[in-house]
Design a protein around this motif. Structure first.
Motif, PDB file in Angstrom:
ATOM      1  N   ILE A 120       0.820  -1.212   0.000  1.00  0.00           N
ATOM      2  CA  ILE A 120       0.000   0.000   0.000  1.00  0.00           C
ATOM      3  C   ILE A 120       0.856   1.265   0.000  1.00  0.00           C
ATOM      4  N   ILE A 121       2.088   1.192   0.513  1.00  0.00           N
ATOM      5  CA  ILE A 121       2.952   2.376   0.524  1.00  0.00           C
ATOM      6  C   ILE A 121       3.355   2.751  -0.903  1.00  0.00           C
ATOM      7  N   SER A 122       3.900   1.783  -1.623  1.00  0.00           N
ATOM      8  CA  SER A 122       4.366   2.069  -2.986  1.00  0.00           C
ATOM      9  C   SER A 122       3.214   2.409  -3.917  1.00  0.00           C
ATOM     10  N   HIS A 123       2.078   1.748  -3.739  1.00  0.00           N
ATOM     11  CA  HIS A 123       0.959   2.035  -4.628  1.00  0.00           C
ATOM     12  C   HIS A 123       0.262   3.337  -4.260  1.00  0.00           C
ATOM     13  N   PHE A 124       0.364   3.739  -3.014  1.00  0.00           N
ATOM     14  CA  PHE A 124      -0.115   5.078  -2.666  1.00  0.00           C
ATOM     15  C   PHE A 124       0.742   6.119  -3.376  1.00  0.00           C
ATOM     16  N   PHE A 125       2.072   5.934  -3.340  1.00  0.00           N
ATOM     17  CA  PHE A 125       2.973   6.840  -4.043  1.00  0.00           C
ATOM     18  C   PHE A 125       2.583   6.931  -5.522  1.00  0.00           C
ATOM     19  N   ALA A 126       2.418   5.755  -6.153  1.00  0.00           N
ATOM     20  CA  ALA A 126       2.124   5.719  -7.583  1.00  0.00           C
ATOM     21  C   ALA A 126       0.806   6.431  -7.895  1.00  0.00           C
ATOM     22  N   ALA A 127      -0.230   6.081  -7.138  1.00  0.00           N
ATOM     23  CA  ALA A 127      -1.540   6.688  -7.383  1.00  0.00           C
ATOM     24  C   ALA A 127      -1.515   8.192  -7.120  1.00  0.00           C
ATOM     25  N   LEU A 146       7.167   2.508   7.614  1.00  0.00           N
ATOM     26  CA  LEU A 146       7.087   2.702   6.168  1.00  0.00           C
ATOM     27  C   LEU A 146       8.087   1.810   5.440  1.00  0.00           C
ATOM     28  N   ALA A 147       9.302   1.718   5.971  1.00  0.00           N
ATOM     29  CA  ALA A 147      10.335   0.901   5.332  1.00  0.00           C
ATOM     30  C   ALA A 147       9.972  -0.582   5.384  1.00  0.00           C
ATOM     31  N   GLY A 148       9.409  -1.016   6.506  1.00  0.00           N
ATOM     32  CA  GLY A 148       9.035  -2.415   6.633  1.00  0.00           C
ATOM     33  C   GLY A 148       7.924  -2.814   5.690  1.00  0.00           C
ATOM     34  N   CYS A 149       7.007  -1.891   5.436  1.00  0.00           N
ATOM     35  CA  CYS A 149       5.860  -2.156   4.567  1.00  0.00           C
ATOM     36  C   CYS A 149       6.166  -1.740   3.135  1.00  0.00           C
ATOM     37  N   SER A 150       7.333  -2.107   2.653  1.00  0.00           N
ATOM     38  CA  SER A 150       7.759  -1.632   1.342  1.00  0.00           C
ATOM     39  C   SER A 150       7.812  -2.728   0.293  1.00  0.00           C
ATOM     40  N   TYR A 185       6.469  -4.862   8.123  1.00  0.00           N
ATOM     41  CA  TYR A 185       6.624  -6.036   7.260  1.00  0.00           C
ATOM     42  C   TYR A 185       5.453  -7.000   7.443  1.00  0.00           C
ATOM     43  N   SER A 186       4.978  -7.122   8.675  1.00  0.00           N
ATOM     44  CA  SER A 186       3.827  -7.986   8.942  1.00  0.00           C
ATOM     45  C   SER A 186       2.589  -7.463   8.227  1.00  0.00           C
ATOM     46  N   LEU A 224       2.617  -5.875   5.510  1.00  0.00           N
ATOM     47  CA  LEU A 224       2.858  -6.142   4.093  1.00  0.00           C
ATOM     48  C   LEU A 224       2.538  -7.592   3.718  1.00  0.00           C
ATOM     49  N   VAL A 225       3.132  -8.543   4.436  1.00  0.00           N
ATOM     50  CA  VAL A 225       3.042  -9.945   4.009  1.00  0.00           C
ATOM     51  C   VAL A 225       1.765 -10.640   4.456  1.00  0.00           C
ATOM     52  N   PHE A 226       1.117 -10.113   5.494  1.00  0.00           N
ATOM     53  CA  PHE A 226      -0.122 -10.744   5.965  1.00  0.00           C
ATOM     54  C   PHE A 226      -1.369 -10.013   5.469  1.00  0.00           C
ATOM     55  N   ALA A 227      -1.202  -9.237   4.421  1.00  0.00           N
ATOM     56  CA  ALA A 227      -2.357  -8.555   3.825  1.00  0.00           C
ATOM     57  C   ALA A 227      -3.350  -9.590   3.314  1.00  0.00           C
ATOM     58  N   PRO A 228      -4.640  -9.405   3.589  1.00  0.00           N
ATOM     59  CA  PRO A 228      -5.663 -10.352   3.111  1.00  0.00           C
ATOM     60  C   PRO A 228      -5.639 -10.532   1.594  1.00  0.00           C
ATOM     61  N   GLY A 229      -5.220  -9.486   0.894  1.00  0.00           N
ATOM     62  CA  GLY A 229      -5.228  -9.561  -0.564  1.00  0.00           C
ATOM     63  C   GLY A 229      -4.153 -10.440  -1.158  1.00  0.00           C
ATOM     64  N   ASN A 230      -3.125 -10.789  -0.379  1.00  0.00           N
ATOM     65  CA  ASN A 230      -2.039 -11.610  -0.927  1.00  0.00           C
ATOM     66  C   ASN A 230      -2.536 -12.963  -1.421  1.00  0.00           C
ATOM     67  N   GLU A 231      -3.392 -13.592  -0.618  1.00  0.00           N
ATOM     68  CA  GLU A 231      -3.922 -14.897  -1.011  1.00  0.00           C
ATOM     69  C   GLU A 231      -4.754 -14.786  -2.273  1.00  0.00           C
ATOM     70  N   ALA A 232      -5.570 -13.737  -2.340  1.00  0.00           N
ATOM     71  CA  ALA A 232      -6.402 -13.534  -3.524  1.00  0.00           C
ATOM     72  C   ALA A 232      -5.541 -13.310  -4.767  1.00  0.00           C
ATOM     73  N   ARG A 233      -4.440 -12.559  -4.606  1.00  0.00           N
ATOM     74  CA  ARG A 233      -3.556 -12.292  -5.746  1.00  0.00           C
ATOM     75  C   ARG A 233      -2.874 -13.570  -6.215  1.00  0.00           C
ATOM     76  N   PHE A 234      -2.391 -14.369  -5.271  1.00  0.00           N
ATOM     77  CA  PHE A 234      -1.713 -15.608  -5.639  1.00  0.00           C
ATOM     78  C   PHE A 234      -2.631 -16.538  -6.418  1.00  0.00           C
ATOM     79  N   VAL A 235      -3.884 -16.615  -5.982  1.00  0.00           N
ATOM     80  CA  VAL A 235      -4.843 -17.443  -6.703  1.00  0.00           C
ATOM     81  C   VAL A 235      -5.071 -16.868  -8.099  1.00  0.00           C
TER      82      VAL A 235
END
Length: 448
Positions: free
Chosen positions: A68-75, A182-186, A227-228, A230-241
């Motif tokens: 969400i950090i990097s995509h906030f920057f982009a958006a 911010l750095a951890g969620c990168s 970092y937690s 980042l990696v435990f985002a609910p959307g990660n599973e949906a993206r992998f599928v």
């Protein structure tokens, strides 16, 4: 000083490099996902406010992933405008290069122009997807900006390793906590590499019976929380599928590790490690480190920190299906800092003849000039084609033609271009074609 011998007016040379990078940004159009993140408004229209971006980040986190950090920057920059992004991205790039210099030397009180040039040229050749990492708006926010955040986060740790008396006061520690979040969620593989390396950092401190300071604890906890997230985002599973990461591609089957798939992915990552500059940087580090040790000198602890981080950032990719070249950018950064740190220590004990220095820089300039000319030609060619296509779509829209506007797909095979090897991410893809059509406010495009 090599800069005086070869560069003359160092300030002018520094200005030229930054101006060229800014120009490359200006001649890089919106490509691939940039169109998607420009359309966050109501009913898929153009982004209208910061609230559209915040709502997008929320849905992105729940449905797609944790970045969400990097995509906030982009958006945000797509909403504000590409011209302002060009300036901001150039500023971040300068800061990134200076952070590389700091972590390599331990100091940044005075900019060393020869080192600044060397870092720029080295990255030009070492970063395989250079245009995607440094010029592409979405790619830059995902890799350049987040890696810069991580390197900034590591500054106090680097300073502490060199100066036993260094510390942050309570107010500074609070600000450092925000930075660590911010750095951890990168970035996933960057984050795990830093976390494991920090554990080694603390283990050494405990072994030496050194006191662990407040800012170190706060920084580690903040980074771990980020970092937690980042990696435990609910959307990660949906993206992998969505990307095909099913039981057939997962490392874990029936509660155990698929050994054959693990070996295959280790082999695949090792090949990419070698092909993307990791092996070269490791060999340079190995020879430089061996020389330093034979001279009975100590290698600084933080050199090992970046060495370990480089390997982990690469081999952590074993856990996921094949990734793009962009994913290996953190590996190049960490191992490059390692190699540069060791080479700088060698430089302190070796005084090369003036002729050798001149020949080295002449060779570097010639090789770089040839590569740059080819890259610039391709970047300008892609920019021209995008502009012509945009003008064509707009002209058709003004005539009232909104359906099946004929357009040609654009692709680049030069790694310094933002569109490098993204054949399926332009109008040849239905998803991207529809988003480009929405961006230009027409109903549909027809690839020819």
């Amino acid at each position: 000083m090599v800069s005086k011998i070869f560069f003359g007016n160092s300030s002018l040379f520094f200005f030229v490099i930054i101006s060229v990078f800014l120009a490359l940004n200006i001649f890089t159009p919106l490509v691939v996902d940039d169109y998607i993140y420009s359309l966050l408004g109501k009913d898929g229209g153009h982004t209208q406010s910061i609230f559209d971006i915040l709502n997008f980040c929320k849905s992105y986190y729940l449905d797609w992933g944790g970045r969400i950090i990097s995509h906030f920057f982009a958006a945000f920059w797509l909403f504000v405008g590409k011209p302002l992004f060009n300036i901001a991205n150039t500023t971040v790039y300068i800061f990134f290069i200076l952070l590389l210099q700091f972590h390599s030397t331990g100091s940044i009180k005075k900019i060393n122009v020869s080192l600044f040039v060397l870092i720029n040229v080295a990255l030009w050749f070492l970063v395989r997807a250079w245009g995607q990492v440094f010029l592409w708006l979405d790619g830059s926010c995902n890799y350049l900006w987040t890696t810069t955040l991580v390197l900034l986060f590591l500054v106090p740790f680097r300073k502490k390793s060199d100066d036993a008396n260094y510390n942050l006061n309570s107010a500074q520690a609070i600000g450092f906590f925000v930075l660590s979040l911010l750095a951890g969620c990168s970035n996933e593989n960057t984050g795990i590499a830093v976390l494991i390396s920090l554990l080694g950092y603390f283990a050494i401190k405990i072994f030496r019976k050194e006191r662990i300071l407040l800012f170190e604890i706060v920084g580690f906890i903040g980074f771990l929380i980020g970092y937690s997230v980042l990696v435990f985002a609910p959307g990660n599973e949906a993206r992998f599928v969505g990307e095909g990461v099913t039981s057939s591609t997962s490392l874990f089957k029936n509660g155990s590790i698929d050994i054959k798939l693990l070996i295959y992915r280790f082999y695949r990552v090792t090949l990419k490690f070698a092909h993307r500059g990791g092996l070269l940087l490791f060999i340079v580090s190995l020879f430089a480190g061996t020389y330093i040790l034979t001279q009975k000198k100590k290698i600084k602890i933080f050199t090992f920190f970046f060495l370990v981080a480089g390997f982990i950032s690469a081999y952590s990719l074993i856990a996921v299906p094949p990734m793009s070249d962009r994913a290996y950018f953190p590996m190049v950064v960490f191992l490059f800092i390692t190699a540069l740190n060791l080479l700088i220590q060698i430089k302190e004990s070796i005084n090369l003849p003036l002729l050798v220095k001149k020949l080295f820089w002449c060779s570097v300039c010639v090789i770089f000039a040839v590569s740059f000319i080819y890259a610039l030609k391709d970047i300008l060619n892609v920019y021209t084609k995008f502009k012509e296509r945009a003008d064509w779509i707009i002209s058709q829209r003004e005539k009232g033609v909104l359906d099946n506007i004929e357009v040609t797909s654009i692709v680049s095979y030069n790694k310094h271009c933002a569109l490098y090897e993204q054949e399926g991410a332009d109008v040849g893809s239905l998803v991207y074609r529809d988003n480009i059509a929405k961006y230009y406010k027409v109903n549909s495009l027809k690839p020819v």
